[in-house]
Structure formats: structure tokens, C-alpha cells
Design an enzyme around this catalytic site. Sequence first.
Site, PDB file in Angstrom:
ATOM      1  N   GLN A   1       0.765  -1.342  -0.164  1.00  0.00           N
ATOM      2  CA  GLN A   1       0.249   0.125   0.035  1.00  0.00           C
ATOM      3  C   GLN A   1       0.883   1.129  -0.157  1.00  0.00           C
ATOM      4  O   GLN A   1       1.469   1.480   1.069  1.00  0.00           O
ATOM      5  CB  GLN A   1      -0.807   0.128   1.367  1.00  0.00           C
ATOM      6  CG  GLN A   1      -1.826   1.315   1.442  1.00  0.00           C
ATOM      7  CD  GLN A   1      -2.278   1.353   2.859  1.00  0.00           C
ATOM      8  OE1 GLN A   1      -1.791   0.798   3.676  1.00  0.00           O
ATOM      9  NE2 GLN A   1      -3.430   1.923   2.994  1.00  0.00           N
ATOM     10  N   GLY A   2       0.949   2.181  -1.003  1.00  0.00           N
ATOM     11  CA  GLY A   2       1.493   3.223  -1.232  1.00  0.00           C
ATOM     12  C   GLY A   2       0.779   4.298  -1.089  1.00  0.00           C
ATOM     13  O   GLY A   2       0.556   5.062  -1.966  1.00  0.00           O
ATOM     14  N   TYR A   3       0.342   4.637   0.319  1.00  0.00           N
ATOM     15  CA  TYR A   3      -0.315   5.968   0.852  1.00  0.00           C
ATOM     16  C   TYR A   3       0.675   6.776   1.482  1.00  0.00           C
ATOM     17  O   TYR A   3       0.777   8.111   1.025  1.00  0.00           O
ATOM     18  CB  TYR A   3      -1.439   5.541   1.757  1.00  0.00           C
ATOM     19  CG  TYR A   3      -2.616   5.097   1.193  1.00  0.00           C
ATOM     20  CD1 TYR A   3      -2.647   4.289   0.088  1.00  0.00           C
ATOM     21  CD2 TYR A   3      -3.857   5.291   1.964  1.00  0.00           C
ATOM     22  CE1 TYR A   3      -3.970   3.811  -0.512  1.00  0.00           C
ATOM     23  CE2 TYR A   3      -4.894   4.753   1.356  1.00  0.00           C
ATOM     24  CZ  TYR A   3      -5.116   4.023   0.110  1.00  0.00           C
ATOM     25  OH  TYR A   3      -6.279   3.527  -0.185  1.00  0.00           O
ATOM     26  N   SER A   4       1.306   6.605   2.699  1.00  0.00           N
ATOM     27  CA  SER A   4       1.845   7.656   3.492  1.00  0.00           C
ATOM     28  C   SER A   4       3.170   8.268   2.675  1.00  0.00           C
ATOM     29  O   SER A   4       3.681   7.319   2.089  1.00  0.00           O
ATOM     30  CB  SER A   4       2.263   6.770   4.751  1.00  0.00           C
ATOM     31  OG  SER A   4       1.163   6.259   5.477  1.00  0.00           O
TER      32      SER A   4
ATOM     33  N   SER B   1       4.367  -1.310   4.075  1.00  0.00           N
ATOM     34  CA  SER B   1       4.658  -2.560   4.642  1.00  0.00           C
ATOM     35  C   SER B   1       4.911  -3.380   3.383  1.00  0.00           C
ATOM     36  O   SER B   1       4.139  -3.424   2.472  1.00  0.00           O
ATOM     37  CB  SER B   1       3.541  -3.039   5.515  1.00  0.00           C
ATOM     38  OG  SER B   1       3.337  -2.146   6.488  1.00  0.00           O
TER      39      SER B   1
ATOM     40  N   GLU C   1      -9.051  -1.764   5.205  1.00  0.00           N
ATOM     41  CA  GLU C   1      -8.031  -1.869   6.028  1.00  0.00           C
ATOM     42  C   GLU C   1      -8.183  -2.135   7.544  1.00  0.00           C
ATOM     43  O   GLU C   1      -7.867  -2.793   8.373  1.00  0.00           O
ATOM     44  CB  GLU C   1      -6.966  -0.779   5.767  1.00  0.00           C
ATOM     45  CG  GLU C   1      -5.772  -0.990   6.709  1.00  0.00           C
ATOM     46  CD  GLU C   1      -4.561  -0.020   6.437  1.00  0.00           C
ATOM     47  OE1 GLU C   1      -5.057   1.156   5.748  1.00  0.00           O
ATOM     48  OE2 GLU C   1      -3.565  -0.145   6.683  1.00  0.00           O
TER      49      GLU C   1
END
Length: 393
Positions: free
Chosen positions: A129-132, A164, A247
Site C-alpha cells: 500500500q503506497g499511501y503515507s 509494509s 484495512e
Amino acid sequence: MDLSFSPEHEAFRKRVRGWIRTHMPKKEKDAQPLEFGDPKRIAAMKQWQRHLHEAGFVALGWPKEYGGQAAGIVEQTIVNEELLLARAPGLIGMMGIQMVGPTLIQFGTEEQKRRYLPKILTADDIWCQGYSEPGSGSDLASLKTRAELVGDQFIINGQKVWTSNAQFADWMFCLVRTDPDAPKHRGISYVLIDMKTPGITVRPLIQMTGDAGFNEVFFEDVRVPRTNLIGELNQGWLIANATLAHERNMLGSTTRTQQMFNGLVRLAKVHRRYGRPAAADPVMRQRLADLEIRVAAMKYHSFRQLTDAIKKRPTGIAASVNKLVSTELNHDIAACAMEVMGSYGTLARTSRRVIDRGMWPVEFMFTLGLVIGGGTSQIQKNIISERGLGMPR
Ligand SMILES: Cc1cc2nc3c(=O)[nH]c(=O)nc-3n(C[C@H](O)[C@H](O)[C@H](O)COP(=O)(O)OP(=O)(O)OC[C@H]3O[C@@H](n4cnc5c(N)ncnc54)[C@H](O)[C@@H]3O)c2cc1C
């Protein structure tokens, strides 16, 4: 209110339990945590997920044409419970199964669903997951990773952080800024990125547990086809929030919390403090009773959520309540275990005198991470008060 399972569901549970008993892989001695990225361990974990999928026990609720079973949520709940009770290995493709998969079912085109969903189930594609980003965590909509549309490609530059599993993931579902001039929530798009694309650098970050579970990910002129866009250009915020709700549910499992609590009670009955078992101390008994009440409350909340899902009622803020309650409770249970153990709690995993194979200090640190990951407790409280209770911003 009838909280018992139907005879059909009980029969299904028996079948699942029997299958797990005969197929569960043997625990490898001295196996490294998954985070170390050992290819042999990753291959074994993929094999385990494949086995479960072939038996029909992964993503039961997904439509059949994409590899699911078109079964009910109760069956999925039963499988999840039985896997936890048997202490079976977790699923390596959890972010695909629980986060991007359901999002694609809701927002993906037919072509995207057929291309990505089956490989999520067979563990051929592992997702991250590429959010932050540095400076954009709680205030996620301020993210700066830029994606410029040139012809039929996005050219992506920027950085993600705390990603992660990026060290072994095949794909990333990623939020990028496609219109820097629009108000911040309206200039974001949701794209899928092949992690083997040139220009991507993954650098591990060591967590306080000593493992490197998450990473920094850098993008330098990374070219992504426009066909990897999910939904409309600049409309990614809505889709991002759908993934976040999935999530938050993934992070809260009543069975896992119940198991941790049972482990704590066992520990308190055996471990002696001041010449008697810790559980004989009235103050400790009060602590245990308080935790047990919270575990029971969480269980009934999850039954309510399950009922809403069965009746197809909107779940409202239930995912945020679940995330807030379960992650804080898990950490409090681990903190109580650390107190029961006193100075034994500071021993390294490899020490001869370590208690419960050294799981409690790791749980104590890891569960604190989950209070933060997926949106911190403060952010969940903001969501509950504003969207659930209608309080002013
Ligand atoms: C174990 C773990 C795994 C993770 N995995 C991933 C991943 O795979 N992919 C990914 O994209 N991210 C991941 N994250 C990142 C995670 O989503 C962020 O850490 C989280 O959203 C918080 O952002 P931040 O760290 O920037 O903290 P900040 O947003 O800087 O917050 C700092 C403090 O300020 C408080 N705060 C901030 N804003 C408010 C507000 N408006 N009201 C009240 N309090 C506020 C916060 O609650 C917190 O206590 C992971 C994090 C952890 C710990």
C-alpha cells in the site's frame, strides 16, 4: 437475539477445522519472520495460500468469475476464526485479499478485475500500500508524489514511506497527485504500479521489534500505463477511503484478541510474583477482569458488524470503532503481560529463560505499531465524533 450459528454453518466449521488439521504446514524451526524476505519462506507462504485457495477457503465472498466462492460473510468469518484458533500461518497476500481486491471489485473495470483479482488469490501477485509519505500520514490528502499524464502514460516522481511488505511485493496500489492546482482532496488519483518498473528503489526501515517490516519507496521517472488508473482521474480520494475502511476491519480480529487474552490469563496463573501466582493478586485480578470485559464488548460489537453485513446495512463508522478498540485492547493486553513478567519481559527472544518463546515483548512493540498504522487512534476518534456522532469539526 440469536447469536448461535446455524447447523449448516456448524457443519461447515467442522469441515474447515478438519481440513486445516490435515493440511497445516509444520512449523519450521528457527524460521525467520517474513519481513526478512527469505525467498524460501516467501515461497512456502505463497504455497500455503494457494492450498487454502484451492480448498475454497480464501476470499469466499468474491464472485466466482474472479476466483471467489460467492459464499456468505459468515462462512468467511468461520474460516478466519478456525485459522486463528489452529494458529495457522497468516496469509502472505492479505493486503491484496482484504484491501485492494474488494476495492477493485467495487471500482475496477471488467478488464482490471479479470487481470488482477485471480492472481491475488493464488498469491502470484503480492501487493503493498503506497499511501503515507514523509509529512503526509494523518493528513493523507496533502500527499505530494506527482504523476504527470504524458500521452498514455503517467510519469511518477516522489516518495512513499512506512510501506509494509514493499521489499517482496509485486504490485503497489498507490495514491498520486495528478492535479497540483486543484483543492487537495480533488487532485489525487489511485493507480496500480508494477514494483519491477525501472526507477523504483525500495529501502528497508528497521522497526523497534528489530524486524524490517516496512520501507521507504522512491520513484524516479517511473512510467505507468494510463490503463492502471482505477476509477476517474483526480477522483482517487473516494476510492482511497473505501480501501481504508477495508484495512480498518482487517486490523481488528476478535479471535486474535481473545487468544491473546487467554494467553495472558494462562501466564498470570503460572508466573509467580511476590511468592504467589500473579493472578492471585487482587489488583491484577481487577486488571484481568477489566480486560475481559473489553474483550467481550469487542466480540459483541463484531457480531453487530457481522449482522449489518449480512443484512446489507451501511456499516457507518463501525470499521473505525473496530480499529480503535481492537488495536488499543491488544496493546493493553500485551502491556499487562509485560507487567506480570516483570524483568523477565526484558529478555531477548534468544535467551534461555525467556517466557512464552519471547512473544510478549514482540507483541508489546508490534501492537503499538498497529495503534498507529491504518490511521492513529486520534484520527479514528475524530472520524467517530464527526461522521458518527455529528460533532463539529
Ligand atoms: C506498523 C505500521 C505499518 C504501516 N504500514 C503502512 C503501509 O503499508 N502503507 C502506508 O501507506 N502507510 C503505512 N503506515 C503508516 C501509517 O498509516 C501512518 O504512520 C499513520 O497514518 C500516521 O501518520 P504519521 O506517522 O505521519 O503520523 P502523524 O500524522 O505525523 O501524527 C503524529 C501524531 O499526531 C496526531 N495527529 C495528527 N493529526 C491529528 C488530528 N487531526 N487530530 C488529532 N491528532 C492528530 C496523531 O494521532 C499522532 O499521534 C504504517 C505504519 C505503521 C506503524
